[in-house]
Design an enzyme around this catalytic site. Sequence first.
Site, PDB file in Angstrom:
ATOM      1  N   GLU A  21      -3.526   7.060  -4.586  1.00 44.00           N
ATOM      2  CA  GLU A  21      -3.791   6.755  -6.134  1.00 44.00           C
ATOM      3  C   GLU A  21      -5.231   6.776  -6.306  1.00 44.00           C
ATOM      4  OE1 GLU A  21      -2.133   2.674  -5.270  1.00 44.00           O
ATOM      5  OE2 GLU A  21      -4.172   1.951  -5.399  1.00 44.00           O
TER       6      GLU A  21
ATOM      7  N   HIS B  79      -1.186  -0.163  -9.732  1.00 45.84           N
ATOM      8  CA  HIS B  79      -1.933  -0.930  -8.794  1.00 45.84           C
ATOM      9  C   HIS B  79      -2.519  -2.420  -9.651  1.00 45.84           C
ATOM     10  CE1 HIS B  79      -4.196  -1.339  -4.893  1.00 45.84           C
ATOM     11  NE2 HIS B  79      -3.717  -2.369  -5.153  1.00 45.84           N
TER      12      HIS B  79
ATOM     13  N   ARG C  47       0.706  -1.221  -0.040  1.00 47.96           N
ATOM     14  CA  ARG C  47      -0.093  -0.133  -0.092  1.00 47.96           C
ATOM     15  C   ARG C  47       0.879   1.200  -0.061  1.00 47.96           C
ATOM     16  NH1 ARG C  47      -3.532  -2.570  -1.662  1.00 47.96           N
ATOM     17  NH2 ARG C  47      -5.713  -2.937  -0.857  1.00 47.96           N
TER      18      ARG C  47
HETATM   19  C1  DGY Z   1      -6.107  -6.018  -2.622  1.00 42.62           C
HETATM   20  O1  DGY Z   1      -6.504  -7.188  -2.714  1.00 42.62           O
HETATM   21  O2  DGY Z   1      -5.828  -5.612  -1.272  1.00 42.62           O
HETATM   22  C2  DGY Z   1      -5.622  -5.369  -3.993  1.00 42.62           C
HETATM   23  O3  DGY Z   1      -4.567  -4.607  -3.595  1.00 42.62           O
HETATM   24  C3  DGY Z   1      -6.808  -4.470  -4.476  1.00 42.62           C
HETATM   25  O4  DGY Z   1      -7.175  -3.822  -3.626  1.00 42.62           O
END
Ligand code: DGY
Length: 321
Positions: free
Chosen positions: A269, A287, A240
Amino acid sequence: MTAKPSLLVTRKLPDAVLERAARDYEARLNAEDKLYGPDEMIERAQGCDAILTCSPEKFTAEVIARLPASVRAVATFSVGTEHMDLEAARARGLVVTNPPDVLTDSTADITLLVLLGAARRAYEGQRMVREDKWFGWTPTQLLGVQVSGKRLGILGMGRIGLAVAKRARGFDMEIHYHNRNRLAPEIESGARYHAQAEAMLGHCDFLSINCPATPETHHFLDARRIALLPERAIVTNTARGAIVDDGALIAALKSGRLAAAGLDVFEGEPDIHPGYRDLPNVFILPHMGSATLETRNAMGFKCLDNLDAHFAGAEPPDRVA
Ligand code: DGY
């Protein structure tokens, strides 16, 4: 015949997932794939029994308090749950689930992709070819960093961290890790444990961030901790964005203190820190960690398995609140 539970599916999910949702629920779909703000989501959830949501939608305490009383369960199509106030959900008696395990391999794969992309200057190479600025092979062109024999420190040795370690061993990397708890020796498989994250940083030719975003990990990688990394280390983040202090990372990439970074996630983001956009030594993706059809199908099916269990009166297997 009993009525099917009604389900708001907030985003466009893969076809197989939507077909199953429409078969088993009175599904309210979002064919346009529009990102609903809190007001619109709450409005669309009127009369629904459950919501299948995604990480860009924030379930703050305020949003949870305003959900229609009919909504008893929320399945998030993300393993990360930092967009949800789980305490507020528990207090309201809202069942919340996530889909663990199924995105481990795809996220570990993308970690190796950004790690190699950063180390081997893939962005600069791509740009050179695409912009027709490649004038032929030379012995000193785009010299990168070899990964074999290098030390990889993994911050957060959960499922994804372990899968990254497994792949990195295939590249002959030496594995170090920090985790809240030390793993059993057979799971560690020779990786060196550091009880303090700071104590690991000096061993990280490469640092891979694979921990969840929590108040404790917020801006973990700041200027002070970057200074503990070896000169010209390489950082990857596929967890993250909020775990990294963007200003500090960009400064270290600009000055050359760090050789490169490979990033799939960003704080705020898609409005990423503009400083990343023109840095040649950052390999960035939007992402995409879990973005394979197989994984996204499996994530959706897990969300539906959890909701099915809830509506059958059973405990959902992946309940987080
Ligand atoms: C997750 O599953 O946490 C991915 O990063 C998508 O948000």
